[in-house]
Design an enzyme around this catalytic site. Structure first.
Site, mmCIF file in Angstrom:
data_model
loop_
_atom_site.group_PDB
_atom_site.id
_atom_site.type_symbol
_atom_site.label_atom_id
_atom_site.label_comp_id
_atom_site.label_asym_id
_atom_site.label_seq_id
_atom_site.Cartn_x
_atom_site.Cartn_y
_atom_site.Cartn_z
ATOM 1 C CE LYS A 36 -4.359 -1.848 2.486
ATOM 2 N NZ LYS A 36 -4.502 -1.939 3.623
ATOM 3 C CG PHE A 37 5.002 3.485 1.240
ATOM 4 C CD1 PHE A 37 4.109 4.708 2.572
ATOM 5 C CD2 PHE A 37 6.353 2.818 1.775
ATOM 6 C CE1 PHE A 37 5.450 5.728 1.687
ATOM 7 C CE2 PHE A 37 6.865 3.603 1.538
ATOM 8 C CZ PHE A 37 7.174 5.431 1.983
ATOM 9 C CD1 TRP A 38 7.270 -0.317 -0.085
ATOM 10 C CD2 TRP A 38 7.628 0.785 -0.971
ATOM 11 N NE1 TRP A 38 8.148 0.012 0.557
ATOM 12 C CE2 TRP A 38 8.954 0.861 0.371
ATOM 13 C CE3 TRP A 38 8.749 2.298 -1.695
ATOM 14 C CZ2 TRP A 38 10.167 1.739 0.467
ATOM 15 C CZ3 TRP A 38 9.877 2.816 -1.346
ATOM 16 C CH2 TRP A 38 10.116 2.456 0.186
ATOM 17 C CB CYS A 52 14.918 2.154 14.612
ATOM 18 S SG CYS A 52 15.429 1.315 15.374
ATOM 19 C CE LYS A 105 0.223 2.900 18.909
ATOM 20 N NZ LYS A 105 -1.308 3.795 19.581
ATOM 21 N NE ARG A 106 0.426 1.489 8.410
ATOM 22 C CZ ARG A 106 1.620 1.318 6.257
ATOM 23 N NH1 ARG A 106 2.249 -0.737 7.022
ATOM 24 N NH2 ARG A 106 1.723 1.549 5.540
ATOM 25 C CG LEU A 128 28.245 2.085 6.459
ATOM 26 C CD1 LEU A 128 28.817 3.814 7.224
ATOM 27 C CD2 LEU A 128 29.570 2.074 5.886
#
Length: 451
Positions: A38-40, A173, A181-182, A451
């Site tokens: 949904k986000f991407w 993170c 909580k998205r 990294l």
């Protein structure tokens, strides 16, 4: 995964490799369709099945004036916080958040052993900006519960010769108790907003989880240095028909290096190393373009000599005429080992940038491969004095040329490279696209190391 399974410590170095990339690689059947992300789906990234027919930005051209000046809204109990890493107390907060939450398994037997020096090296290169270190705090207590960082990076796609001002996104993170909580999608959007305000529209990021849509995929490999210790803490097992003494003998390393003229890098070497790396990087499809002050930071930690840094170790080879013919580097990020009666730390080295002028002698590729194997064997030897127990590298750069000879073993963890708001043709990561097995004796197209 059951609660009982969650308490089981990793039983192999391969499990360790997976955690290094904040998630496990997924098999083909596990890859969700674009509609499930949904986000991407709302972001300027290629879908899994998209045919790349041209190279360039995905989103329409914008200017910083088109970008809102105010941060994205958060749930009422949270507030945005720009984390000032120049202040020790805030640096400690980032350390605590990552130490306790960057590894998924709450009962894991190890933690990343970050240090102030590591954060200063990783998050404060030339051109860094305080506002690109974004945090989320609990309004009532002020506790830092989420963090994301961006640092400036200039990318170059060698086939098209396109140079792309970008950022590297890292250290995303969120506190384990707040994963529902998205916050992560909001944090990605917010760091994007902050970067866009400086007229930068592309980003490079990596992850172990498959998202839409990797531009390259590399495989983790590892080389035991202290096999006995790895066995003691449960990261290595004793193969069938093998003895402990046999394993120790197999991975034994000499006490001294063999390459004539090998020494620690000094700031006086910077010009020659810069020229050597710049030419060497023409071999790969995607690379980072360094300014000299950036290279000094990444290879010397901003110090005058390699020995001044506890994080990055760089070595050069000087010939009898005073010219530098080769260099290699690796960085150190140990693990704290928990609940083990014999060991409290696992020393880990990660191969970083290297170059050899042997690569420019097209008439003898076998000599180049042998030179790389010799250099990396010496890198392994030098790492012993820094208490390294396992030496890791990806199947990127020209690493497949020496991985087998230097007794690196393929892990089952993968690292996917992603470009944000930019599409380009797929880049080989040193592995077979179908089998995911290492392609020996063949260069990858990935010349940038994150990294």
């Amino acid at each position: 995964m059951s609660e009982e399974d969650k308490k089981d410590p990793p039983k192999s170095i391969e499990d360790l490799m997976k955690l290094l990339s904040m998630g496990e690689s997924l098999t083909e059947p596990q890859q969700k369709q674009m509609k499930d992300y949904k986000f991407w789906k709302t972001q300027p990234v290629p879908s899994f099945d998209e045919k790349i027919d041209s190279e360039g930005p995905i989103d329409q051209t914008k200017t910083p004036d088109d970008i809102p000046d105010t941060p994205l809204p958060l749930l009422n109990e949270f507030e945005w916080s720009t984390v000032d890493l120049e202040k020790t107390d805030q640096l400690d907060e980032v350390y605590k958040l990552l130490y306790e939450n960057y590894v998924e398994d709450q009962d894991a037997t190890f933690r990343f052993k970050y240090s102030h020096e590591f954060f200063n090296w990783a998050l404060k290169p030339p051109g860094w900006r305080t506002e690109w270190h974004a945090g989320v705090r609990v309004k009532e207590t002020g506790k830092l519960v989420a963090f994301i960082a961006a640092i400036p990076i200039t990318l170059k796609l060698n086939k098209s010769q396109k140079v792309i001002p970008s950022v590297e996104i890292n250290f995303l993170c969120v506190h384990k108790k707040l994963r529902s909580k998205r916050l992560a999608p909001v944090m990605i959007k917010e760091i994007t907003r902050r970067v866009n305000k400086y007229d930068i529209w592309q980003a490079l990021y990596t992850g172990g989880v498959v998202l839409p849509s990797p531009v390259a995929t590399c495989r983790y490999t590892h080389r035991p240095i202290n096999w006995s210790k790895l066995y003691d803490v449960g990261f290595s097992h004793l193969p069938a028909n093998q003895t402990k003494s046999g394993m120790l003998a197999n991975y034994a390393l000499p006490n001294t290096t063999k390459t004539q003229g090998l020494r620690s890098m000094k700031i006086e070497d910077l010009d020659q190393v810069y020229d050597l790396l710049h030419k060497f990087q023409e071999k790969f499809d995607i690379v980072q373009v360094f300014e000299k002050d950036e290279l000094a930071h990444w290879l010397l930690g901003g110090k005058s000599t390699d020995t001044s840094s506890n994080v990055i170790k760089s070595y050069v080879v000087e010939n009898s005429e005073g010219s530098l013919t080769d260099f290699f580097s690796y960085y150190l990020l140990p693990f704290t080992v928990l609940d083990n009666p014999s060991h409290d730390e696992l020393g880990i080295a990660y191969l970083y940038y290297y170059a050899s002028d042997t690569a420019f002698k097209n008439d003898d590729e076998s000599a180049y491969k042998q030179r790389l194997s010799s250099l990396m064997s010496d890198a392994l030897v030098t790492s012993k004095k820094y208490n390294v127990d396992v030496f890791n590298c990806l199947s990127s750069q020209d690493n497949p040329y020496f991985i087998k000879n230097c007794k690196f073993g393929s892990g089952d963890g993968f690292l996917n490279y992603y470009l944000f708001n930019y599409k380009t043709w797929p880049i080989t990561g040193g592995i077979d696209p179908q089998t995911k097995e290492l392609v020996e004796d063949k260069s990858s197209g990935v010349g940038v190391i994150l990294l």
